[in-house]
Design a protein around this motif. Structure first.
Motif, PDB file in Angstrom:
ATOM      1  N   LYS A   1       6.571  14.286   5.401  1.00  0.00           N
ATOM      2  CA  LYS A   1       6.219  14.120   6.811  1.00  0.00           C
ATOM      3  C   LYS A   1       5.611  12.743   7.007  1.00  0.00           C
ATOM      4  N   GLY A   2       6.042  12.027   8.031  1.00  0.00           N
ATOM      5  CA  GLY A   2       5.482  10.710   8.300  1.00  0.00           C
ATOM      6  C   GLY A   2       6.197  10.034   9.447  1.00  0.00           C
TER       7      GLY A   2
ATOM      8  N   LEU B   1       6.993   2.239  -6.570  1.00  0.00           N
ATOM      9  CA  LEU B   1       6.560   3.611  -6.300  1.00  0.00           C
ATOM     10  C   LEU B   1       5.046   3.782  -6.359  1.00  0.00           C
ATOM     11  N   GLY B   2       4.323   2.709  -6.654  1.00  0.00           N
ATOM     12  CA  GLY B   2       2.871   2.792  -6.700  1.00  0.00           C
ATOM     13  C   GLY B   2       2.328   3.508  -7.912  1.00  0.00           C
TER      14      GLY B   2
ATOM     15  N   ILE C   1       8.531   7.066  -0.029  1.00  0.00           N
ATOM     16  CA  ILE C   1       7.190   6.567  -0.307  1.00  0.00           C
ATOM     17  C   ILE C   1       6.406   6.543   0.995  1.00  0.00           C
ATOM     18  N   LYS C   2       5.065   6.586   0.887  1.00  0.00           N
ATOM     19  CA  LYS C   2       4.227   6.618   2.074  1.00  0.00           C
ATOM     20  C   LYS C   2       3.052   5.642   1.972  1.00  0.00           C
ATOM     21  N   ARG C   3       2.606   5.192   3.133  1.00  0.00           N
ATOM     22  CA  ARG C   3       1.363   4.431   3.283  1.00  0.00           C
ATOM     23  C   ARG C   3       0.652   5.010   4.494  1.00  0.00           C
ATOM     24  N   GLY C   4      -0.355   5.828   4.255  1.00  0.00           N
ATOM     25  CA  GLY C   4      -0.936   6.552   5.375  1.00  0.00           C
ATOM     26  C   GLY C   4       0.122   7.460   5.973  1.00  0.00           C
TER      27      GLY C   4
ATOM     28  N   GLY D   1       0.777  -1.238   0.000  1.00  0.00           N
ATOM     29  CA  GLY D   1       0.000   0.000   0.000  1.00  0.00           C
ATOM     30  C   GLY D   1       0.802   1.278   0.000  1.00  0.00           C
ATOM     31  N   PHE D   2       2.118   1.209  -0.275  1.00  0.00           N
ATOM     32  CA  PHE D   2       2.957   2.408  -0.340  1.00  0.00           C
ATOM     33  C   PHE D   2       2.871   3.054  -1.722  1.00  0.00           C
TER      34      PHE D   2
END
Length: 352
Positions: free
Chosen positions: A346-347, A196-197, A107-110, A16-17
């Protein structure tokens, strides 16, 4: 067509990233300090002055991590940036300053934050790269972050994303044979999806004349929001860039976003004056701006089109301060502000 990929399961996409857009909130900016006078053709002092103003400007809005390759670079950077808050210095061996390309791609997931470490080979083995290729692991150690190492050559400046799965790139760069000679466009798209989604890739043709990156997208076409792009144009029909930029503009007009909607296209002029270094053309552009928390910093060159370019960009970033800074010395190295920066969104650091 059967597309065979050598994946490191589970991939970011399967978890999910996705690579967020540059305008998503940053935790910090990463940048490398220029050091080699020979590499800068004797212009290091002028380059360092422009880097100083760039770092000072970014630091007004968000923390900055400054990579320095040795004691001399550390002393120079800390002296020039004395009194600037929000800076963290890291002594890391480096070949050059183009951290957009050799740095990690986050990369981010939420709220979870990770990154992908691709192979960097200095745009097809044009210059030294071995030390630069190791820099992402130093970042990983500092952040104590779980991440993916991928055996595919990929440079941050070759990819432009809107954060919703849409990516722009150029054939000139990604299909250049000294990067990934054994990979097809379909395979490259597969890697971009899995790591990278990216769900849709828009392939443009070529970049600026004499761009040693072989047509990085971040020098010619950029997203300013999820559906709007600025496209560099050259109105001088006798300039080789005119036909190349027009071809890209024509292609953009046929493209749609990840939801099938036409793109909102804004034309952005290239600098009017031709710049050269030792008889070779340089690739100055206004599209190499950098988007941060509350600001956009735009390279200028003492050119008649400087003010016009900034006036075009200002209404496209209504919630950000659009700032023009000199990049006349930095362009001697072949790039500008976007090329030398890498955003850390930010994460919460992902531990895997």
């Amino acid at each position: 067509m059967l597309v065979v990929l050598h994946l490191k399961e589970p991939t970011p996409h399967s978890l999910g990233f996705r690579m967020p857009a540059e305008w998503a909130e940053h935790a910090a900016t990463w940048i490398s300090w220029p050091s080699d006078n020979e590499l800068w053709f004797g212009h290091l002092e002028a380059v360092r002055k422009e880097f100083t103003e760039l770092v000072k400007t970014i630091a007004r809005f968000e923390p900055v991590h400054v990579l320095v390759r040795d004691d001399e670079a550390h002393q120079d950077a800390t002296t020039r940036l004395a009194g600037v808050g929000g800076l963290t210095f890291h002594k890391i061996p480096l070949d050059d300053v183009w951290f957009r390309d050799n740095g990690p791609i986050f990369i981010k997931r939420g709220e979870d934050l990770s990154f992908v470490n691709w192979i960097f080979n200095s745009w097809g083995e044009k210059f030294n790269w071995q030390k630069d290729n190791e820099a992402p692991e130093a970042v990983a150690e500092y952040l104590d972050i779980a991440h993916w190492d991928v055996d595919v050559v990929m440079e941050g400046g070759s990819l432009e994303v809107n954060g919703l799965g849409l990516c722009m790139t150029t054939k000139q760069c990604l299909l250049e044979p000294k990067r990934n000679p054994n990979l097809t466009p379909e395979q490259l798209e597969g890697y971009l999806k899995e790591y990278l989604g990216i769900t849709k890739v828009l392939w443009l043709e070529d970049g600026l004349e004499n761009d040693h990156t072989d047509g990085h997208i971040d020098t010619i076409i950029r997203f300013t929001n999820e559906n709007t792009v600025v496209c560099s144009i050259d109105t001088n029909v006798e300039d080789p860039n005119h036909a190349t930029m027009q071809r890209n503009l024509d292609l953009l007009r046929t493209f749609t976003d990840q939801d099938g909607n036409p793109l909102n296209i804004i034309e952005l002029p290239l600098p009017k004056n031709r710049l050269e270094l030792e008889g070779d053309r340089l690739p100055p552009t206004y599209a190499n701006f950098y988007i941060g928390n509350g600001f956009v910093v735009v390279p200028t060159y003492g050119d008649p089109n400087d003010e016009r370019a900034i006036d075009i960009l200002k209404p496209l970033f209504p919630d950000r301060e659009v700032i023009g800074l000199s990049s006349r010395a930095i362009i001697n190295g072949g790039g500008s502000f976007h090329c030398v920066t890498q955003q850390q969104p930010k994460g919460v650091i992902w531990k895997g």
